[in-house]
Write a protein that holds these residues in place. Sequence first.
Motif, short mmCIF file in Angstrom:
data_model
loop_
_atom_site.label_atom_id
_atom_site.label_comp_id
_atom_site.label_asym_id
_atom_site.label_seq_id
_atom_site.Cartn_x
_atom_site.Cartn_y
_atom_site.Cartn_z
N LYS A 40 75.28 27.43 27.59
CA LYS A 40 74.78 28.72 28.07
C LYS A 40 74.06 29.48 26.96
O LYS A 40 74.47 29.35 25.81
CB LYS A 40 75.95 29.56 28.62
N PRO A 41 73.05 30.29 27.26
CA PRO A 41 72.51 30.58 28.60
C PRO A 41 71.80 29.36 29.20
O PRO A 41 70.91 28.79 28.55
CB PRO A 41 71.51 31.72 28.36
N SER A 42 72.18 29.00 30.44
CA SER A 42 71.68 27.75 31.02
C SER A 42 70.18 27.79 31.28
O SER A 42 69.52 26.75 31.25
CB SER A 42 72.45 27.42 32.30
N ASP A 43 69.62 28.99 31.51
CA ASP A 43 68.17 29.05 31.75
C ASP A 43 67.39 28.71 30.47
O ASP A 43 66.32 28.11 30.52
CB ASP A 43 67.72 30.40 32.33
N LYS A 94 86.50 24.96 31.00
CA LYS A 94 85.81 26.23 30.81
C LYS A 94 86.63 27.18 29.96
O LYS A 94 87.34 28.04 30.45
CB LYS A 94 85.52 26.86 32.18
N ALA A 107 63.62 38.23 15.27
CA ALA A 107 62.68 37.83 14.21
C ALA A 107 63.28 36.71 13.36
O ALA A 107 62.57 35.77 12.96
CB ALA A 107 62.34 39.04 13.34
N ARG A 156 72.65 40.19 16.49
CA ARG A 156 72.13 40.56 17.82
C ARG A 156 72.76 41.85 18.32
O ARG A 156 72.12 42.68 18.96
CB ARG A 156 72.46 39.46 18.83
N SER A 157 74.07 42.02 18.05
CA SER A 157 74.79 43.17 18.59
C SER A 157 74.36 44.49 17.95
O SER A 157 74.53 45.54 18.56
CB SER A 157 76.29 42.98 18.39
N GLU A 167 79.20 25.00 34.62
CA GLU A 167 80.52 25.24 35.21
C GLU A 167 81.40 23.99 35.17
O GLU A 167 82.61 24.09 35.02
CB GLU A 167 80.37 25.73 36.66
N PHE A 211 72.20 35.17 15.47
CA PHE A 211 73.33 35.48 16.38
C PHE A 211 74.21 36.63 15.88
O PHE A 211 74.53 37.54 16.66
CB PHE A 211 74.18 34.20 16.60
N GLN A 256 68.88 43.97 17.48
CA GLN A 256 68.26 42.91 18.29
C GLN A 256 66.91 42.45 17.76
O GLN A 256 66.62 41.26 17.75
CB GLN A 256 68.02 43.41 19.72
N CYS A 264 86.72 29.66 26.33
CA CYS A 264 86.02 30.31 25.22
C CYS A 264 87.03 30.40 24.09
O CYS A 264 88.19 30.76 24.33
CB CYS A 264 85.57 31.71 25.68
N CYS A 313 81.15 27.76 24.69
CA CYS A 313 80.25 28.54 25.55
C CYS A 313 78.78 28.22 25.33
O CYS A 313 78.03 27.95 26.26
CB CYS A 313 80.47 30.03 25.28
N HIS A 314 78.34 28.26 24.07
CA HIS A 314 76.90 28.34 23.82
C HIS A 314 76.19 26.99 23.77
O HIS A 314 74.97 26.94 23.69
CB HIS A 314 76.65 29.14 22.53
#
Lengths: 162, 296
Positions: free
Chosen positions: B156-159, B190, B56, B47-48, B168, B44, B51, B192, B152-153
């Motif tokens: 999410k990401p919910s997919d 909700k 990896a 990542r910024s 939500e 994490f 990537q 952050c 948040c995490h």
Amino acid sequence: MTDTIQHHESDSFLEEVRNEPGGESVFRCVECGICTSGCPVFSVQSGYNPRKIIRMIHLGMRKSVLESAFLWWCASCLTCQERCPQGVRISDIVVALRNIAARNDLIPDPYRIQEKRIAEQGRIYEIDEFDNRKRSKVGLPEILCSNEEVRRLFEVTSGESP
Amino acid sequence: MKYAVFLGCTIPARARNYEMSAMRVAERLGIEFTHINDFACCGFPVRSTKQAFADALAARNLGIAESQGLDICVLCSACSAVLAEVNHAMKTDPARNSVINHHLEAIGRSYHGTVSVRHLTRILFEDIGIETIRKHLKFDLTALFVAPHYGCHYLKPSDAHGAFDDPEHPSSIGELIRATGASAVDLDRKHCCGGAVLAVNNDITYRLAAQKLESATHHGSDCMCVICPFCSVIYDDNQKPIEQHLSREFDLPVLYLTQLIGLAMGFDPKELGLNMNKVKAARILEKIESRSHHES
């Protein structure tokens, strides 16, 4: 008037972002503004505006985006991305922009330091003997940090040495 | 129920109270944790800036769990999001999979996408269940009003996480709090914590965090309940700086969900690392004790 649009700093910026991993969905934006309306960072600091960032990409404002301070103000909360009706992965686009900025040596110091620590130690905070003694006192297992594999992964993924 | 427990960087260094309470509560509920020393950073934080390195790192951890035939239980929400996201990509994005596995080859590892990654809170909610947790409780925390913080995490990401709770309008942490008898002050879910911006612009983080602290105190909460070490670093470790920065006073204890459940299970507060929480939780203990004396 630093906030006005400076046209065509780069004709190919939209393509550059689209080709960066995470940036693929940038062209789908219809500027509805749902991202900004739900953005927690925008609610306390209007200088961070995701809708505006996407528009700036479309207008080719490469330098203004990559050299901005606001690029690093996204809290990665993913609210915009979850809500976007067009499937624009805004948080991923911010990550893509930051990666482009990073390759152009535009990284805020805290990120630079964090990356160096992880590449060298395998984790942000090193767990030394002192920490392990404190851990064992409260019944937690010892943590041994081996970092050779992580250093090697840094080299093969970035072409740099840690 | 056996898992490779993934601690990440922040927990062993800055959140031993979370780790201790999680270990004790999990053990009581029959969850067996295997500690893997080869685990490193989840990816994490890089990542910024890099990537491919982040991908990896995440896949390396997944591959290590896979080689031992174990699913992963994560305690940190940010780690859970990155591991779940890369895990999802390894199963759905052949191009990214092949780049990542090519990088892993350099260290003699691979990942084939067979591991499941879930947050401990989710395992408590989905697998153990409210009824079983209730059976292990000794004290009723009815006296307490607790503000859940989903962060948040975790959702999410919910997919990548799959739809185990509504991103939500989540309810899982509220239900786990209610299992202890406490009331969940569930009005503002909700939020952050702003943790990811702390190092580059602490004014943003402090203003964001103050919104939640303000809302929780305004609605009469005795404490906040978190499930992520970084949310705790912000709301607990940084509560004093936030108060100073904004000339406000909150004085709101921040407990990990596992500390709350552990108290209801009857563990000694010290066994749950409650003495390591920055905003002292003494008032909460008094409230629980006066209630239990009243009942006996």
